[in-house]
Design a protein around this motif. Structure first.
Motif, PDB file in Angstrom:
ATOM      1  N   ARG A 198      15.553 -14.305  12.983  1.00 56.99           N
ATOM      2  CA  ARG A 198      14.264 -14.704  12.074  1.00 56.99           C
ATOM      3  C   ARG A 198      13.376 -13.321  11.901  1.00 56.99           C
ATOM      4  N   LEU A 199      13.051 -12.575  13.085  1.00 57.45           N
ATOM      5  CA  LEU A 199      12.253 -11.569  12.988  1.00 57.45           C
ATOM      6  C   LEU A 199      12.738 -10.444  12.094  1.00 57.45           C
ATOM      7  N   ALA A 200      14.207 -10.244  12.160  1.00 62.12           N
ATOM      8  CA  ALA A 200      14.877  -9.244  11.442  1.00 62.12           C
ATOM      9  C   ALA A 200      14.471  -9.351   9.893  1.00 62.12           C
ATOM     10  N   VAL A 201      14.818 -10.912   9.701  1.00 65.08           N
ATOM     11  CA  VAL A 201      14.897 -11.370   8.156  1.00 65.08           C
ATOM     12  C   VAL A 201      13.459 -11.020   7.600  1.00 65.08           C
ATOM     13  N   GLU A 202      12.307 -11.471   8.283  1.00 59.89           N
ATOM     14  CA  GLU A 202      11.161 -11.378   7.934  1.00 59.89           C
ATOM     15  C   GLU A 202      10.536  -9.579   7.754  1.00 59.89           C
ATOM     16  N   THR A 203      11.245  -9.027   8.672  1.00 59.53           N
ATOM     17  CA  THR A 203      10.861  -7.478   8.363  1.00 59.53           C
ATOM     18  C   THR A 203      11.479  -6.935   7.238  1.00 59.53           C
TER      19      THR A 203
ATOM     20  N   GLU B  15      14.967   4.018  -2.800  1.00 60.50           N
ATOM     21  CA  GLU B  15      15.234   3.789  -1.373  1.00 60.50           C
ATOM     22  C   GLU B  15      14.180   3.095  -0.574  1.00 60.50           C
ATOM     23  N   MET B  16      14.623   2.365   0.297  1.00 62.36           N
ATOM     24  CA  MET B  16      13.671   1.471   0.935  1.00 62.36           C
ATOM     25  C   MET B  16      12.391   2.311   1.485  1.00 62.36           C
ATOM     26  N   ARG B  17      11.254   1.561   1.478  1.00 59.15           N
ATOM     27  CA  ARG B  17      10.020   2.108   2.271  1.00 59.15           C
ATOM     28  C   ARG B  17       9.888   1.532   3.501  1.00 59.15           C
ATOM     29  N   LEU B  18      10.494   2.532   4.333  1.00 53.49           N
ATOM     30  CA  LEU B  18      10.372   2.060   5.882  1.00 53.49           C
ATOM     31  C   LEU B  18       9.370   2.364   6.796  1.00 53.49           C
ATOM     32  N   VAL B  19       8.536   3.389   6.331  1.00 50.57           N
ATOM     33  CA  VAL B  19       7.281   3.862   7.110  1.00 50.57           C
ATOM     34  C   VAL B  19       5.981   3.332   6.644  1.00 50.57           C
ATOM     35  N   PRO B  20       5.267   2.944   7.222  1.00 49.62           N
ATOM     36  CA  PRO B  20       5.367   2.267   8.796  1.00 49.62           C
ATOM     37  C   PRO B  20       6.312   0.884   8.626  1.00 49.62           C
ATOM     38  N   LEU B  21       7.001   0.693   9.502  1.00 48.95           N
ATOM     39  CA  LEU B  21       7.782  -0.654   9.807  1.00 48.95           C
ATOM     40  C   LEU B  21       6.850  -1.750   9.905  1.00 48.95           C
ATOM     41  N   PRO B  22       7.140  -2.648   8.726  1.00 48.59           N
ATOM     42  CA  PRO B  22       6.112  -3.979   9.064  1.00 48.59           C
ATOM     43  C   PRO B  22       6.720  -4.869   9.954  1.00 48.59           C
ATOM     44  N   THR B  23       5.637  -5.310  10.592  1.00 47.32           N
ATOM     45  CA  THR B  23       6.150  -6.343  12.027  1.00 47.32           C
ATOM     46  C   THR B  23       5.494  -7.790  11.474  1.00 47.32           C
ATOM     47  N   PRO B  24       6.002  -8.437  10.565  1.00 46.04           N
ATOM     48  CA  PRO B  24       5.466  -9.790  10.425  1.00 46.04           C
ATOM     49  C   PRO B  24       5.613 -10.804  11.429  1.00 46.04           C
ATOM     50  N   GLY B  25       4.830 -11.948  11.253  1.00 47.93           N
ATOM     51  CA  GLY B  25       4.991 -12.733  12.250  1.00 47.93           C
ATOM     52  C   GLY B  25       4.566 -12.422  13.813  1.00 47.93           C
ATOM     53  N   ARG B  26       3.816 -11.375  13.784  1.00 43.94           N
ATOM     54  CA  ARG B  26       3.400 -11.077  15.146  1.00 43.94           C
ATOM     55  C   ARG B  26       1.931 -10.447  15.191  1.00 43.94           C
TER      56      ARG B  26
END
Length: 270
Positions: free
Chosen positions: A239-244, A259-270
């Motif tokens: 679940r956490l991985a899918v949200e991110t 290309e995916m915009r990874l930085v900073p990595l989102p941490t939804p749900g927390r």
């Protein structure tokens, strides 16, 4: 907390360890990243430089991992894109040695053999994945096409997905995270990631966005591995991985980048 991650690496973009390693580190997990290929970029670009790494080099790097006692320290072992049948064989040998050496090690196998109805790996890799890696795995993360290919039949509904997961489990036990799923009862405009554990399905749907950057499966696998290494239960890890992943894709769409915009990595749900 350590994850050993064996997969491809690129200079530009985010696929293989170039997607997964940063994501795992951003989640507070150390990573021993072992490359199977070293390329300038994903092959979907008009040109690509670099090569699949020689089997002797990959085997030597894995011996180095063992000599530094990283297998004893690791919580999760990940394999992804293997590059060649020779690499697949020596990686399978390493997986067997690692699981014998560390009985607590969780092995997550991402098949990375094809998509959209097409197999794109070298001859011999599919056999190693099917007959050596999957039987050793605790968890696998195929896309819908790969799951059907490994099971031997197309998947269109939840019943078929359960049946395919049962084929992969064989006489052992393996949890399956099927990615990029569109089943007969998937809501219109949605795409699903489905965890099948003990025949029970946990389904995580997100809106289907009009973009398809490379490496989303590698990123998802890396995030799941990181959460498992931190002691998170499998359902919550998925679940956490899918949200991110969804948050990354929304940001990528807004930025209009290939290309995916990874930085900073989102941490939804927390």
């Amino acid at each position: 907390m350590l994850v050993i991650s064996i997969q491809s690496q690129v200079v530009h973009g985010h696929v293989g360890n170039s997607a997964a390693a940063y994501a795992m580190q951003a989640e507070g997990v150390n990573v021993a990243a072992v490359p199977t290929t070293l390329l300038s970029n994903h092959p979907r670009y008009p040109s690509v430089r670099g090569r699949v790494l020689e089997t002797e080099l990959v085997a030597d790097l894995l011996r180095g991992v063992e000599e530094r006692d990283l297998v004893d320290e690791a919580a999760v072992l990940v394999t992804g894109y293997l590059g060649s049948s020779g690499n697949a064989a020596v990686i399978a040998d390493f997986v067997e040695r690692a699981l014998t050496r560390n009985s607590k090690l969780v092995y997550l196998c991402d098949p990375v053999i094809g998509d959209d109805g097409r197999v794109y790996v070298a001859d011999g890799i599919l056999d190693v994945v099917r007959h050596r890696l999957l039987p050793a795995a605790n968890l696998t993360t195929p896309n819908q096409f790969e799951l059907g290919l490994l099971a031997g039949f197309d998947i269109s509904d939840a019943q078929g997905l359960r049946a395919a997961c049962a084929v992969l489990a064989g006489t052992g036990r393996i949890d399956v995270v099927a990615t990029g799923c569109t089943l007969t009862d998937t809501a219109e405009g949605q795409v699903e990631t489905i965890l099948c554990a003990d025949g029970q399905l946990s389904r995580f749907a997100t809106p289907r966005l009009p973009i398809r950057p490379s490496g989303t499966g590698d990123l998802l696998t890396g995030l799941i591995a990181a959460h498992l290494a931190r002691g998170t239960a499998t359902v919550a890890a998925v679940r956490l991985a899918v949200e991110t992943i969804y948050a990354v894709l929304v940001r990528t769409q807004e930025a209009g980048t290939a290309e995916m915009r990874l930085v900073p990595l989102p941490t939804p749900g927390r």
